[in-house]
Design an enzyme around this catalytic site. Sequence first.
Site, mmCIF file in Angstrom:
data_model
loop_
_atom_site.group_PDB
_atom_site.id
_atom_site.type_symbol
_atom_site.label_atom_id
_atom_site.label_comp_id
_atom_site.label_asym_id
_atom_site.label_seq_id
_atom_site.Cartn_x
_atom_site.Cartn_y
_atom_site.Cartn_z
ATOM 1 C CG HIS A 165 -0.181 0.027 2.531
ATOM 2 N ND1 HIS A 165 0.446 1.145 3.032
ATOM 3 C CD2 HIS A 165 0.046 -0.954 3.415
ATOM 4 C CE1 HIS A 165 1.019 0.855 4.178
ATOM 5 N NE2 HIS A 165 0.793 -0.412 4.430
ATOM 6 C CG ASP B 108 5.357 -3.528 5.611
ATOM 7 O OD1 ASP B 108 4.474 -4.300 6.037
ATOM 8 O OD2 ASP B 108 5.773 -2.557 6.282
#
Length: 491
Positions: free
Chosen positions: A83, A344
């Site tokens: 994101h 991540d």
Amino acid sequence: MLLANVIAVLASSSIAAAYTPNKQGSQYRYPFAQPYDQSFLDGYSVLKHLGGQGPYSNRRSYGIARDPPDACVVDQVIMLKRHGERWPEARTASKFTSSLDKIYATNTDNKKFAGALEFLNRWTYFVPEGRYVALETYNGPYAGLLEAYKHGADYGVRYGHLWDPTAANLTIPMFTSGFERIAMTARQFGQGFFGWNYTDVVALNIVPEESYLGANSLTPTCISDNDTAVCDNLTNYQPQFDIAAERINSQTPGLKLNTSDIYNLMQMTAYELNVRGFSDWVNVFSLDEWVAFGYTQDLSFYYCAGPGDKNMKAVGAVYANVSLSLLNEGPDKTGKLFLNFCHDTNITPVLAALGVSSPADDLPLDRIPFPNEYAVSDIMPMGGHLTIERLACNKTALSDAGTYVRLLLNEAVVPFTGCQDGPGFSCALSNYMQLVSGSLPDFISTCGFNESYPQYLDFWWNYNTTRAYDYDTQHPIPAGEGALTYEGTPA
């Protein structure tokens, strides 16, 4: 006067030389100009010391061209993207306000702040109450939603040849893990990539972030993770934080910041950049202190979600292994575009599985190494992404005609370790498959899943074709962070 005459002659001859045609007769060059800048004045940027907390920046590259080699065309793309820039989560934001409260508590008689904190006489806290917590930012130069859209638009130019906007009944699936900010990223990227055709061709598939999905997930995890000793004992302390606390406390009577407060304020700075694009807090801390802060992020990712945890290679093997199937089957059989979105800590295990940015030795806990092969700001900043290109190449003087693979991390070409036999330091598909498959551990056995769980990832082949989730019809106004079901509703 003689010297002046000599200077005048030299000047006139230089001017004449400056307007002398080159061999082609069409260009005029100043003879003393450097055609390639040697200064590299932006060698230091605070963005490279914010780890995964701050705005996106491209990976520092090896100088290999981003565009495909002259002899090749891209015929398939597999992307895994984090994101974009966001507001902090509620728990993190509470640490920011706790440290800020210490500072504001010293101003009991309404005297103005001085020294490094003088800007607090004008500064206001940037995190709005409630509903925007943990969501992507939407304005400012580092807006997360803008980053996702621009990235999609850039890839639409690079890879637009991989789909036909005039084709009838065309469906291109995109895949997002089931978290609101991840889905928002996917939607913005899709609109940037496909433009007006987004709603007509894209089928957004939401894959919940649930352990019961086993290997059929964008966010696989280990149930039995027995290699977390270093991760569990990591702290955010660096000795440079002691110096920062002492300096700032000395400038503000009554202030007693500790090293945890320093860490909190530096982390807050990264998020202020995500929201506002500028932060006065950047200049409160020195270069050495920012380098130290960045290293705390490197340690956390390396030992908790990267190659420093041996189980992470097995977690990343899910995606790495299945991508081999796509590459081997090829675009005509399986598809040309595979666009995926997650967190991540779901991408760094994939990098570990592929051996990308994996140091030969573990990161030291007692010092900051230079050079550091595992700098998270280069590996997985906000908006970070891994792109795998399948290349169809003609014969060159150094390589045969055939199919090759190229890895790109945050827009920098990363030659695959042990195989650089193709154009542009790419790797022959056959060699790539052999090297990757031969090094991957088994996810199911390593991470404690039995036969009752899905044993492999198959949604790339068995996907939803509805366009119902291309937009958030359930919550058009962001309602804060939250997990999503397959249907895009709160879990």
